[in-house]
Design a protein around this motif. Sequence first.
Motif, mmCIF file in Angstrom:
data_model
loop_
_atom_site.group_PDB
_atom_site.id
_atom_site.type_symbol
_atom_site.label_atom_id
_atom_site.label_comp_id
_atom_site.label_asym_id
_atom_site.label_seq_id
_atom_site.Cartn_x
_atom_site.Cartn_y
_atom_site.Cartn_z
ATOM 1 N N THR A 26 1.189 -1.582 -0.344
ATOM 2 C CA THR A 26 0.176 0.034 0.240
ATOM 3 C C THR A 26 0.955 1.134 -0.088
ATOM 4 O OG1 THR A 26 -0.119 -0.343 2.523
ATOM 5 C CG2 THR A 26 -1.444 -1.173 1.423
ATOM 6 N N GLY A 27 0.096 2.134 -0.085
ATOM 7 C CA GLY A 27 0.799 3.684 -0.455
ATOM 8 C C GLY A 27 1.012 4.409 -1.585
ATOM 9 N N ASP A 28 0.783 5.888 -1.351
ATOM 10 C CA ASP A 28 0.140 6.643 -2.624
ATOM 11 C C ASP A 28 -1.193 6.715 -2.260
ATOM 12 O OD1 ASP A 28 2.616 7.854 -2.483
ATOM 13 O OD2 ASP A 28 2.963 6.141 -4.079
ATOM 14 N N GLY A 29 -2.201 6.571 -1.895
ATOM 15 C CA GLY A 29 -3.158 6.151 -1.583
ATOM 16 C C GLY A 29 -3.802 4.431 -2.488
ATOM 17 N N GLN A 30 -2.716 3.308 -3.135
ATOM 18 C CA GLN A 30 -3.214 2.621 -3.440
ATOM 19 C C GLN A 30 -2.599 1.499 -3.285
ATOM 20 O OE1 GLN A 30 -1.771 4.665 -8.282
ATOM 21 N NE2 GLN A 30 -1.987 2.324 -8.337
ATOM 22 N N ALA A 31 -3.669 0.032 -3.335
ATOM 23 C CA ALA A 31 -3.174 -0.590 -2.726
ATOM 24 C C ALA A 31 -2.910 -2.030 -4.033
ATOM 25 C CB ALA A 31 -3.845 -1.659 -1.784
ATOM 26 N N THR A 32 -1.756 -2.605 -3.945
ATOM 27 C CA THR A 32 -0.591 -3.566 -5.016
ATOM 28 C C THR A 32 -0.923 -4.898 -4.703
ATOM 29 O OG1 THR A 32 0.240 -1.403 -6.302
ATOM 30 C CG2 THR A 32 0.315 -3.780 -6.892
ATOM 31 N N LEU A 33 -2.372 -5.874 -5.272
ATOM 32 C CA LEU A 33 -1.698 -7.313 -4.755
ATOM 33 C C LEU A 33 -0.762 -7.864 -5.027
ATOM 34 C CD1 LEU A 33 -2.971 -9.569 -4.190
ATOM 35 C CD2 LEU A 33 -4.269 -10.003 -5.823
ATOM 36 N N VAL A 34 0.339 -8.481 -3.951
ATOM 37 C CA VAL A 34 1.372 -9.308 -4.168
ATOM 38 C C VAL A 34 0.972 -10.480 -5.001
ATOM 39 C CG1 VAL A 34 3.860 -10.109 -3.118
ATOM 40 C CG2 VAL A 34 2.477 -7.484 -3.008
ATOM 41 N N LYS A 35 -0.156 -11.496 -3.572
ATOM 42 C CA LYS A 35 0.319 -12.433 -4.067
ATOM 43 C C LYS A 35 -0.976 -12.791 -2.990
ATOM 44 C CE LYS A 35 2.781 -15.167 -2.547
ATOM 45 N NZ LYS A 35 3.929 -16.360 -1.989
ATOM 46 N N SER A 36 -1.790 -14.044 -3.548
ATOM 47 C CA SER A 36 -2.915 -13.802 -2.769
ATOM 48 C C SER A 36 -3.184 -16.206 -2.575
ATOM 49 C CB SER A 36 -4.448 -14.334 -3.963
ATOM 50 O OG SER A 36 -4.214 -14.500 -4.660
ATOM 51 N N PHE A 37 -3.591 -16.876 -1.755
ATOM 52 C CA PHE A 37 -2.703 -18.486 -1.700
ATOM 53 C C PHE A 37 -4.194 -18.108 -0.057
ATOM 54 C CE2 PHE A 37 -0.376 -15.143 1.074
ATOM 55 C CZ PHE A 37 -0.655 -15.996 2.399
ATOM 56 N N HIS A 38 -3.889 -19.948 0.140
ATOM 57 C CA HIS A 38 -4.801 -20.496 0.974
ATOM 58 C C HIS A 38 -3.279 -21.212 1.867
ATOM 59 C CE1 HIS A 38 -7.773 -19.661 -2.631
ATOM 60 N NE2 HIS A 38 -8.604 -19.889 -0.888
ATOM 61 N N LEU A 39 -4.234 -21.370 2.852
ATOM 62 C CA LEU A 39 -2.935 -21.114 4.133
ATOM 63 C C LEU A 39 -3.389 -23.032 4.469
ATOM 64 C CD1 LEU A 39 -4.802 -18.841 6.973
ATOM 65 C CD2 LEU A 39 -2.618 -18.356 5.650
ATOM 66 N N ASN A 40 -2.101 -23.282 4.498
ATOM 67 C CA ASN A 40 -1.825 -25.130 4.784
ATOM 68 C C ASN A 40 -2.515 -25.634 6.411
ATOM 69 O OD1 ASN A 40 -0.111 -24.485 7.004
ATOM 70 N ND2 ASN A 40 1.807 -24.325 5.454
ATOM 71 N N GLU A 41 -2.141 -26.437 6.344
ATOM 72 C CA GLU A 41 -3.037 -26.843 7.825
ATOM 73 C C GLU A 41 -2.738 -26.662 9.016
ATOM 74 O OE1 GLU A 41 1.250 -29.251 6.281
ATOM 75 O OE2 GLU A 41 -1.296 -28.659 5.071
ATOM 76 N N ASP A 42 -1.511 -25.989 8.438
ATOM 77 C CA ASP A 42 -0.986 -25.146 10.503
ATOM 78 C C ASP A 42 -1.129 -23.996 10.068
ATOM 79 O OD1 ASP A 42 0.911 -25.174 12.327
ATOM 80 O OD2 ASP A 42 2.506 -24.243 11.160
ATOM 81 N N GLY A 43 -1.987 -23.495 9.017
ATOM 82 C CA GLY A 43 -2.170 -22.066 9.374
ATOM 83 C C GLY A 43 -1.560 -21.456 8.611
ATOM 84 N N ARG A 44 -0.890 -21.424 7.865
ATOM 85 C CA ARG A 44 0.424 -20.821 7.460
ATOM 86 C C ARG A 44 0.369 -21.000 5.736
ATOM 87 N NH1 ARG A 44 3.669 -19.658 12.269
ATOM 88 N NH2 ARG A 44 3.753 -21.104 14.005
ATOM 89 N N ASN A 45 1.215 -19.755 5.203
ATOM 90 C CA ASN A 45 1.653 -19.754 4.009
ATOM 91 C C ASN A 45 2.358 -21.395 3.168
ATOM 92 O OD1 ASN A 45 2.159 -19.152 1.261
ATOM 93 N ND2 ASN A 45 3.662 -17.671 2.257
ATOM 94 N N PRO A 46 1.446 -21.822 2.568
ATOM 95 C CA PRO A 46 2.072 -22.832 2.178
ATOM 96 C C PRO A 46 3.596 -22.918 1.300
ATOM 97 C CG PRO A 46 0.736 -22.524 0.811
ATOM 98 C CD PRO A 46 0.007 -21.684 1.889
#
Length: 117
Positions: A26-46
Amino acid sequence: MGLSTHVLDTMHGTPAAGMGVELYTTGDGQATLVKSFHLNEDGRNPDGLLYDNSSLKRGTYRLVFDVASYFRSRGVSLPEPNFLNRVSLDFGVADPGQHYHVPLLVSPWSYSTYRGS
């Protein structure tokens, strides 16, 4: 070092496996998507760290957690409109040489976060 997240489902007492998460710069009033993912079985980024030490930059970021979809997928009956839909956490990285861990403790009715280690 770098940036990481971890989500715990406080309703069921488990990691929030399968929850959708989006990371933005985020910055300059904009949000730029970096990545999207689903959490693994431990609740973390796979894939491990969201940013490693060499990629994390000083600046502002946003993590968005798809809370309502996660709890519906667990069979939780939510009212319409539900109380929490997506939880958005805006935070800053002042020193990219340090580790920034952004955990989320969440139920269908509440959440909390803190800067972890």
